[in-house]
Design a protein around this motif. Structure first.
Motif, PDB file in Angstrom:
ATOM      1  N   GLY A   9       0.519  -1.092  -0.270  1.00 60.97           N
ATOM      2  CA  GLY A   9      -0.019   0.301   0.193  1.00 60.97           C
ATOM      3  C   GLY A   9       1.026   0.896   0.366  1.00 60.97           C
ATOM      4  N   GLY A  10      -0.092   2.207  -0.423  1.00 59.00           N
ATOM      5  CA  GLY A  10       0.602   3.744  -0.159  1.00 59.00           C
ATOM      6  C   GLY A  10       0.039   5.114  -0.927  1.00 59.00           C
ATOM      7  N   TYR A  11       0.864   5.608  -1.450  1.00 58.78           N
ATOM      8  CA  TYR A  11      -0.464   6.836  -2.252  1.00 58.78           C
ATOM      9  C   TYR A  11      -1.213   6.790  -3.014  1.00 58.78           C
ATOM     10  CZ  TYR A  11      -1.157  10.940  -4.599  1.00 58.78           C
ATOM     11  OH  TYR A  11      -2.558  12.516  -4.892  1.00 58.78           O
ATOM     12  N   TRP A  12      -0.295   5.604  -3.970  1.00 59.15           N
ATOM     13  CA  TRP A  12      -0.838   5.233  -5.103  1.00 59.15           C
ATOM     14  C   TRP A  12      -2.007   4.005  -5.257  1.00 59.15           C
ATOM     15  CZ3 TRP A  12      -1.613   8.563  -9.240  1.00 59.15           C
ATOM     16  CH2 TRP A  12      -0.366   9.592  -9.033  1.00 59.15           C
ATOM     17  N   THR A  13      -2.904   4.369  -5.249  1.00 57.71           N
ATOM     18  CA  THR A  13      -4.298   2.824  -5.329  1.00 57.71           C
ATOM     19  C   THR A  13      -4.599   3.412  -6.814  1.00 57.71           C
ATOM     20  OG1 THR A  13      -5.362   4.798  -4.927  1.00 57.71           O
ATOM     21  CG2 THR A  13      -4.430   3.547  -3.015  1.00 57.71           C
ATOM     22  N   LEU A  14      -5.382   1.992  -6.371  1.00 53.25           N
ATOM     23  CA  LEU A  14      -6.802   2.269  -7.843  1.00 53.25           C
ATOM     24  C   LEU A  14      -7.440   3.705  -7.917  1.00 53.25           C
ATOM     25  CD1 LEU A  14      -7.907  -2.084  -8.030  1.00 53.25           C
ATOM     26  CD2 LEU A  14      -6.442  -0.702  -9.806  1.00 53.25           C
ATOM     27  N   ASP A  15      -7.859   3.909  -7.021  1.00 51.92           N
ATOM     28  CA  ASP A  15      -8.768   5.026  -7.306  1.00 51.92           C
ATOM     29  C   ASP A  15      -8.632   6.276  -8.393  1.00 51.92           C
ATOM     30  OD1 ASP A  15     -10.780   3.524  -5.907  1.00 51.92           O
ATOM     31  OD2 ASP A  15     -10.694   4.049  -4.436  1.00 51.92           O
ATOM     32  N   LYS A  16      -6.435   5.967  -7.861  1.00 52.81           N
ATOM     33  CA  LYS A  16      -5.594   6.580  -8.066  1.00 52.81           C
ATOM     34  C   LYS A  16      -4.803   6.654  -9.385  1.00 52.81           C
ATOM     35  CE  LYS A  16      -4.102   9.251  -4.254  1.00 52.81           C
ATOM     36  NZ  LYS A  16      -5.112   8.278  -2.830  1.00 52.81           N
ATOM     37  N   VAL A  17      -4.510   5.693  -9.854  1.00 50.49           N
ATOM     38  CA  VAL A  17      -4.024   5.418 -11.171  1.00 50.49           C
ATOM     39  C   VAL A  17      -5.274   4.976 -12.063  1.00 50.49           C
ATOM     40  CG1 VAL A  17      -2.137   4.311 -10.197  1.00 50.49           C
ATOM     41  CG2 VAL A  17      -3.846   2.883 -10.963  1.00 50.49           C
ATOM     42  N   ILE A  18      -5.990   4.601 -12.036  1.00 52.77           N
ATOM     43  CA  ILE A  18      -7.237   4.462 -13.491  1.00 52.77           C
ATOM     44  C   ILE A  18      -7.836   5.437 -13.802  1.00 52.77           C
ATOM     45  CG2 ILE A  18      -9.708   3.277 -14.080  1.00 52.77           C
ATOM     46  CD1 ILE A  18      -7.535   1.191 -13.100  1.00 52.77           C
ATOM     47  N   PRO A  19      -8.144   6.875 -13.096  1.00 56.53           N
ATOM     48  CA  PRO A  19      -8.590   7.773 -14.298  1.00 56.53           C
ATOM     49  C   PRO A  19      -6.905   8.551 -14.465  1.00 56.53           C
ATOM     50  CG  PRO A  19      -8.874   8.279 -11.658  1.00 56.53           C
ATOM     51  CD  PRO A  19      -8.316   7.300 -11.458  1.00 56.53           C
TER      52      PRO A  19
END
Length: 500
Positions: free
Chosen positions: A135-145
């Motif tokens: 885990g960390g700052y970059w999650t699916l919710d961030k990388v997808i858009p």
């Protein structure tokens, strides 16, 4: 106080029996984002691989230094676990695996529905990355858009276009939340819109605290880069800040010449190409996988001697359209398609089609076996096989070597394909496409990974071939300046439809 994240000092870097760097010294400090520039074969990719810990260090020292507040860990020097946690690399070739946990993808797999079912979807692939990281700052919710992957979520990764694959690989790297993100020519294969958005993508990545090191052409250095290293002949020749970097000092000399007499001999004027009424004729072509329409009501007619540019954004359907022409897509039989004056399905084999075509694409490069010598790779073009599986023919090998000389890669003839620079690999596949003097040349993004001189030289060779012969050509690129002057017709696709 300046905080060092990575350092290598007076190191000798080796791979197999080759010395890649001698006395290599390079330091990355926190907050620095580096661009590596230089001609093809200068060592940019090798330096990225060195930072990623892929090569042997036989002298000097290499160290990774950081503290990860997110993970509550103190990471010290030298150790494979440190490299794994600190570094993520996006390379030109992907390393996807099947659902059966093997990596034995093959070139035509994306077009065969039963075989492509063994491939992970984008959703599967990215969630596997999430499960492997802490885990960390970059999650699916961030990388997808950020990387516009939402519409691809349920698509098999084997069916992605070249540009879509590049965006997925970058997403996977971000989900690892590395300290150092290494990008090897990340803009190759990306359409105009995505390239224009790249500066914003880079800004968001660096703002999250990730340090970026990117190998890129000098004229494509993104905003957000703070430092630049110029490589020449396997050494860092110069380091500077981005504000002090003078592009004009590092642009390759644009002068180029083509040996027209030698090229004319290779084109074998005593055995001219056959003239066909229709090289390609498509009527209302429709390609669909499940509920996904890839090509919709496509009409296209190509006659002998015509030179076409096939354009469109990532995912527009260009590769699928070419697969129908090159004999790789079985859905050709369910459509009205005429190739070389014969309707598909009237008795001709795939090999009858392929022997009339010289073809190269990013996907072919991705799946081409690399254990042949470069000369064997070129000679395999006579047989349309992915590698040479029969004894070499002395006369054919001689002609293959002359094509390599024409493309300025004869020095790699006896080297294994996997041990030469990516640009030389691509040029070998281009020589393979040319070696049998086919009636139709299909160049799908042929200049990926080439430096300015290599691009100009190849473009001049193509224009000379078109001037000396009646060859027919389809040329695909996302860069307007790469299109040869001999191209005078355009077909543009978008979302599977002909729009121009």
């Amino acid at each position: 106080m300046t905080k060092t994240i990575f350092s290598i000092n007076n190191a000798t870097v080796r791979f197999l029996n080759n010395t890649l760097f001698k006395d290599l010294t390079f330091t990355i400090n926190k907050g620095e984002n580096w661009a590596l520039v230089g001609p093809s074969g200068s060592g940019k990719s090798a330096l990225l691989q060195t930072i990623a810990g892929r090569f042997n260090i036989t002298g000097g020292s290499i160290a990774y230094h950081t503290e990860s507040a997110q993970r509550g860990e103190s990471l010290v020097t030298n150790g494979i676990s440190i490299k794994t946690k600190m570094v993520a690399i996006v390379e030109p070739r992907h390393h996807f695996r099947n659902l059966s946990n093997t990596s034995d993808f093959y070139y035509q797999q994306r077009y065969n529905s039963s075989d492509s079912e063994d491939a992970l979807t984008v959703n599967n692939y990215l969630n596997n990355i999430i499960n492997e990281t802490a885990g960390g700052y970059w999650t699916l919710d961030k990388v997808i858009p950020l990387l516009n992957l939402g519409y691809l979520y349920d698509k098999e990764i084997i069916k992605l276009s070249n540009g879509e694959t590049k965006r997925l690989m970058l997403a996977a790297a971000l989900l690892k939340n590395p300290v150092l993100l290494l990008l090897d020519n990340p803009l190759t294969g990306l359409d105009v819109k995505t390239r224009q958005a790249f500066n914003s993508i880079i800004s968001q990545i660096t703002a999250s605290g990730i340090n970026l090191i990117i190998a890129t052409p000098a004229h494509e250095i993104p905003e957000g880069i703070t430092h630049i290293a110029v490589l020449q002949n396997g050494a860092i020749a110069h380091e500077t800040t981005s504000t002090n970097f003078k592009l004009e000092e590092f642009i390759t000399d644009a002068a180029d010449s083509v040996d027209i007499a030698a090229l004319n001999i290779l084109l074998n004027p005593d055995k001219p190409r056959i003239s066909y009424n229709h090289i390609v004729k498509m009527e209302k072509v429709h390609i669909q996988y499940a509920d996904k329409v890839v090509l919709d009501d496509v009409n296209w007619e190509i006659k002998t001697g015509e030179r076409w540019a096939l354009l469109g954004p990532n995912g527009a359907g260009k590769s699928t359209l070419l697969s129908l022409i090159n004999g790789d897509n079985p859905q050709a039989y369910a459509n009205h398609i005429v190739l070389f004056d014969k309707k598909r399905g009237t008795g001709e084999s795939i090999w009858d089609i392929k022997k009339k075509i010289g073809f190269v694409s990013p996907e072919l490069h991705q799946y081409f076996p690399t254990d042949n010598s470069c000369l064997q790779v070129v000679e395999s073009g006579y047989y349309d096989t992915l590698g040479l599986f029969r004894p070499s023919n002395k006369q054919m090998a001689g002609i293959a070597l002359q094509w390599m000389k024409t493309l300025e890669i004869e020095q790699y003839a006896r080297m294994l394909l996997k041990n030469v620079p990516a640009s030389a690999q691509r040029l070998c596949l281009l020589a393979r496409a040319l070696v049998k003097n086919p009636s139709l040349l299909i160049f799908d993004e042929p200049c990926q990974g080439m430096d300015d001189h290599q691009q100009l030289h190849f473009k001049n060779i193509v224009d000379t071939i078109c001037k000396l012969s009646n060859v027919t050509m389809i040329y695909v690129t996302h860069y307007q300046h790469e299109i040869p002057n001999s191209v005078d017709k355009v077909l543009t696709l978008d979302k599977g439809k002909v729009v121009y």
